[in-house]
Design an enzyme around this catalytic site. Structure first.
Site, PDB file in Angstrom:
ATOM      1  N   ASP A 166      -4.384  -9.070  -5.448  1.00 28.10           N
ATOM      2  CA  ASP A 166      -4.539 -10.243  -4.598  1.00 28.10           C
ATOM      3  C   ASP A 166      -4.730 -11.508  -5.415  1.00 28.10           C
ATOM      4  OD1 ASP A 166      -4.193  -9.515  -1.883  1.00 28.10           O
ATOM      5  OD2 ASP A 166      -5.962  -8.255  -2.077  1.00 28.10           O
TER       6      ASP A 166
ATOM      7  N   HIS B 270       0.809  -1.209   0.000  1.00 26.24           N
ATOM      8  CA  HIS B 270       0.000   0.000   0.000  1.00 26.24           C
ATOM      9  C   HIS B 270       0.847   1.265   0.000  1.00 26.24           C
ATOM     10  CE1 HIS B 270      -3.290  -2.704   0.268  1.00 26.24           C
ATOM     11  NE2 HIS B 270      -4.063  -1.694  -0.091  1.00 26.24           N
TER      12      HIS B 270
ATOM     13  N   CYS C 296      -9.928  -3.747 -11.087  1.00 28.17           N
ATOM     14  CA  CYS C 296      -9.447  -2.588 -10.331  1.00 28.17           C
ATOM     15  C   CYS C 296      -8.070  -2.824  -9.719  1.00 28.17           C
ATOM     16  CB  CYS C 296     -10.455  -2.201  -9.248  1.00 28.17           C
ATOM     17  SG  CYS C 296     -10.717  -3.495  -8.043  1.00 28.17           S
TER      18      CYS C 296
ATOM     19  N   GLU D 197     -10.774 -11.875  -5.976  1.00 35.35           N
ATOM     20  CA  GLU D 197      -9.371 -11.712  -5.564  1.00 35.35           C
ATOM     21  C   GLU D 197      -8.722 -13.046  -5.210  1.00 35.35           C
ATOM     22  OE1 GLU D 197      -8.655  -7.751  -3.408  1.00 35.35           O
ATOM     23  OE2 GLU D 197     -10.403  -8.614  -2.405  1.00 35.35           O
TER      24      GLU D 197
HETATM   25  C1  PEP Z   1      -6.504  -5.967  -5.452  1.00 35.76           C
HETATM   26  O1  PEP Z   1      -6.285  -6.871  -4.652  1.00 35.76           O
HETATM   27  O2  PEP Z   1      -6.249  -6.045  -6.683  1.00 35.76           O
HETATM   28  C2  PEP Z   1      -7.087  -4.699  -4.990  1.00 35.76           C
HETATM   29  C3  PEP Z   1      -7.446  -3.760  -5.840  1.00 35.76           C
HETATM   30  O3  PEP Z   1      -7.230  -4.531  -3.636  1.00 35.76           O
HETATM   31  P1  PEP Z   1      -6.049  -4.077  -2.648  1.00 35.76           P
HETATM   32  O4  PEP Z   1      -4.858  -3.724  -3.511  1.00 35.76           O
HETATM   33  O5  PEP Z   1      -6.570  -2.941  -1.866  1.00 35.76           O
HETATM   34  O6  PEP Z   1      -5.837  -5.314  -1.839  1.00 35.76           O
HETATM   35 MG    MG Z   2      -7.128  -6.745  -2.697  1.00 34.08          MG
END
Ligand code: PEP
Ligand code: MG
Length: 577
Positions: A461, A194, A508, A437
Site C-alpha cells: 500500500d 490478494h 511485511c 502504509e
Molecule cells: C501492505 O499493504 O504492504 C500489506 C502487507 O497489506 P495488504 O497487502 O494486506 O494490504
Molecule cells: Mg496493506
C-alpha cells in the site's frame, strides 16, 4: 513456432499443462418464437435443465474435499436454494407460456428483471447477490445449451490444467488449488492483488494482467507458463517442453538446497541477527510457515473471518482461529492485524454505507473498523483472549492520523474493560503496533513511534499511495516501483523513527519477501522482515551471504538525494552481484 505472450508474473514457478478457459461471462442467448404446440415441450426442457443443474450442484457439494474452506460449501448451498426459488424455477415458465419464447430467452428476461430489482436495492449485501444469481442462471443456460453438460466433469478435468480466466476471486483461487490445477492466467489484476498473494502462498505458478488471454489461447492446447518471468509460451514443440521440464527440475533442486537452510539462523556474515518472520492469511499457511523456518508471524491477515460469508465470524470463532495459529507457533510471536476490509478486498456483506468510486482512498482498514466499533471490539476481545496462550501482538492497518490511533486505543481499552468485567483473562501488556502504509504516516512515524511498541511497513500500500498507482489496475502496473526514490525515502524515515524511539520496525509488504531488495533493505537498516512463507528461505539465503558493513555505504548512496532515480535500479543490481 512458439508464441510468446507476456503478462505479469504473480507467482513464480514453471507450469506445463493444457489450457482450460474459464467462461465466467454469460453465454450468448437468442430469442426464438415458438408455435403454440411447442410450449409444453419447451417447459419440460426448462424443467429438466433446472433439475440437472440441481443434481450437478449436489454432486459438486459431495466432491468438496474435507480440508477445503467451509465457505465453499456454503456458496454451493446458497446456489441450491436460489435454484429452488420460484423466481428462478417457476417465473421463466410463466414467461414461456405468456410470450411463446424459448426457455433460454425466458430465463434471460427473468434475469434482467431480477437484476433490475437488485440494482434498486439499497442493501449492498443483496446487491452482491447479483453475482450469485448470474452464476446460477449461467448454470441453467449451460444445461439448456448442452444437455450432456456436467460441471463435475469440468472440475475433474481441471487437474493439471492451466486455468485462463478474465479474473479470479481469492475464493476461486483456493477452490482451484483443491482441484490441483497446474497454474493460472488472468486478464485482470496485478501482482499485488490478494488473488496473486494467495497464489504465491499456495505455490501455484500464476500470471496476471495478460490482456486478451482468453482470445489468444485455445481450449486444451498445451502451454508453458513461467511465473518468474511473467511469460506464457503457446504452440510449443517437444524440444521446448523438454527444456522447460529440465528447468522445472532445476528449480526443484534449488528449492531443495534452500530447504536445508530451514533450521539455520538468519544472520549476516558480519554477525547481525535478523528476525525473519512470515505472513499468513489462511490456516493452510501455517504448514508452509513451519516449512519455511520463519521465526513467527509478522502479519496475520484476518479478512478471511469476514469476507465471502453471510455473517462475520463470532468472537468465539475468531478466538479459536487465533488460538490455532498461536498454538502451532509454539511460543513464537504472532502479529494479528485487525480487519483490513475495503479497497480490493470485498466489503463485509453487512456493510450498509455507500459504494464509492475510489475504495482504496475510502473507508478501509482502521477507518472502517472505527466506523463499526462493536465489530472492531469483538475482534479485539478475541485477540486479547487468545493472548493468554502465547505471545501475540496487535497491529492496526491503514492508519493516517494520530487521532485514529487514539480512537483505536480507546476501543482497545473498552474491549479490555469488558473482558475484565466478565473475568476473562488476557495479556494486559499486549504489544500494539501499526502498519505504515500511507505516506502521511511514514512522514509522522516519529510521532507514532513514541506511543507504540512496533511499526511495520506495508510496502504494497505504501507504494500504491506514494506513487498514486492502483495496485490492482493492470494498466498502471508498469509504474509500480519499490525503488522509486520517494518510496525509499519513506522507508528510511520510518526506520529512523523506530531507531530513535528504540522500537522495532518490521516490513511485511511484498518487498520484504523479494530477494532482489533484501540487500538494499539490510543496508538501509531493516532488521525485521516478514515475508511470504514461500519466499522466506530465499530471503534468508541472501541475508546469510551478505555483510551489512559492506552494504551500508552503498545503500546510503542509493537512498541519498544525490542518486539519479534512473541509476537506482542499476546500483541495486550491483548490490546483488
Ligand atoms: C501492505 O499493504 O504492504 C500489506 C502487507 O497489506 P495488504 O497487502 O494486506 O494490504
Ligand atoms: Mg496493506
Amino acid at each position: 513456432m512458439a508464441l510468446i505472450i507476456s503478462g505479469l508474473g504473480a507467482s513464480r514457478g514453471i507450469a506445463i499443462g493444457n489450457v482450460h478457459l474459464l467462461l465466467r461471462s454469460s453465454l450468448e442467448v437468442y430469442e426464438r418464437t415458438l408455435y403454440p404446440d411447442e410450449i409444453s415441450t419447451e417447459v419440460k426442457r426448462f424443467k429438466s435443465a433446472v433439475d440437472r443443474a440441481g443434481k450437478q450442484l449436489h454432486k459438486i457439494q459431495d466432491s468438496i474435499p474435507p480440508e477445503a474452506p467451509k465457505e465453499i460449501a456454503s456458496f454451493i448451498e446458497s446456489h441450491l436454494l436460489m435454484l429452488k426459488d420460484s423466481m428462478l424455477s417457476k417465473a421463466p415458465i410463466e414467461i414461456i407460456k405468456e410470450i411463446y419464447c424459448n426457455a433460454e430467452w425466458a430465463l434471460k428476461l427473468q434475469r434482467d428483471k431480477l437484476i433490475a430489482v437488485f440494482e434498486q436495492m439499497e442493501d449492498d449485501y443483496l446487491q452482491t447477490r447479483q453475482n450469485d444469481i448470474d452464476h446460477v442462471i449461467n448454470l441453467i443456460q449451460k444445461m439448456l445449451f448442452d444437455h450432456q453438460y456436467e460441471v463435475e466433469k469440468e472440475i475433474q478435468t481441471l487437474r493439471g490444467s492451466i486455468i485462463v480466466a478474465d479474473d479470479l476471486t481469492p475464493a476461486d483461487t483456493v477452490v482451484l488449488q483443491h482441484q490441483n490445477i497446474a497454474g493460472f492466467i488472468t486478464e485482470l489484476g496485478g501482482p499485488l492483488s490478494h488473488t496473486a498473494i494467495i497464489a504465491r502462498s499456495l505455490g501455484i505458478p500464476a500470471i496476471v494482467g495478460m490482456q486478451d488471454a482468453r482470445f489468444l489461447l485455445k481450449e486444451n492446447e498445451q502451454i508453458i507458463i513461467d511465473g518468474s518471468e511473467g511469460m506464457v509460451l503457446a504452440g510449443v514443440d517437444d524440444k521446448t517442453i523438454k527444456e522447460y521440464k529440465a528447468k522445472q527440475r532445476e528449480q526443484k533442486e534449488e528449492r531443495r538446497k534452500l530447504e536445508s537452510l530451514r533450521d539455520v539462523k538468519a544472520r549476516t556474515k558480519d554477525g547481525i541477527a535478523i528476525n525473519l518472520q512470515a505472513n499468513i492469511e489462511l490456516t493452510d499457511d501455517i504448514k508452509a510457515l513451519k516449512q519455511s523456518g520463519a521465526q513467527g508471524v509478522g502479519l496475520y491477515r484476518t479478512e478471511f473471518l469476514y469476507i465471502d460469508r453471510d455473517e462475520p465470524a463470532s468472537e468465539n470463532e475468531q478466538l479459536s482461529a487465533y488460538k490455532k495459529v498461536i498454538r502451532a507457533l509454539k511460543g513464537l510471536p504472532v502479529t494479528i492485524r485487525t480487519l483490513d476490509l475495503g479497497a480490493e478486498k470485498e466489503f463485509d456483506p453487512k456493510y450498509k454505507g455507500p459504494l464509492v468510486q475510489n475504495p482504496a482512498l475510502g473507508l478501509r482498514g482502521l477507518r472502517r473498523s472505527l466506523k463499526d466499533t462493536e465489530l472492531f471490539k469483538l475482534q479485539l476481545r478475541a485477540i486479547l483472549r487468545a493472548s493468554i496462550i502465547g505471545p501475540v501482538r496487535i497491529m492496526f492497518p491503514m492508519i493516517t492520523s494520530h487521532e485514529e490511533l487514539m480512537m483505536a486505543l480507546t476501543v482497545l481499552d473498552q474491549a479490555k474493560r469488558e473482558l475484565k468485567e466478565k473475568d476473562k483473562e488476557f495479556d494486559n501488556e499486549i504489544p500494539i503496533g501499526i502498519m505504515i502504509e500511507v505516506p502521511a504516516s511514514a512522514l509522522v512515524a516519529a510521532r507514532f513511534a513514541k506511543q507504540l511498541d512496533f511499526l511495520s511497513i506495508g510496502t504494497n500500500d505504501l507504494i500504491q499511495y506514494t506513487l498514486a498507482i492502483d495496485r490492482i489496475d493492470e494498466s498502471v502496473n508498469y509504474l509500480y516501483d519499490p525503488l522509486h526514490p520517494a518510496v525509499l525515502r519513506l522507508i528510511q524515515l520510518t526506520l529512523q523513527a523506530g531507531n530513535r524511539a528504540k522500537i522495532p520496525v518490521s516490513m511485511c509488504g511484498e518487498m520484504a519477501g523479494d530477494p532482489r531488495y533484501t540487500r538494499l533493505l539490510l543496508g538501509m537498516g531493516l532488521r525485521h522482515f516478514s515475508a511470504h512463507p514461500a519466499t522466506v528461505l530465499d530471503v534468508k539465503s541472501i541475508i546469510n551471504s551478505s555483510s551489512v558493513k559492506k552494504l551500508e555505504p552503498q545503500c546510503k548512496r542509493i537512498v541519498s538525494a544525490a542518486t539519479r532515480p534512473d541509476k537506482i535500479h542499476q546500483l541495486v543490481d550491483q548490490l546483488n552481484e
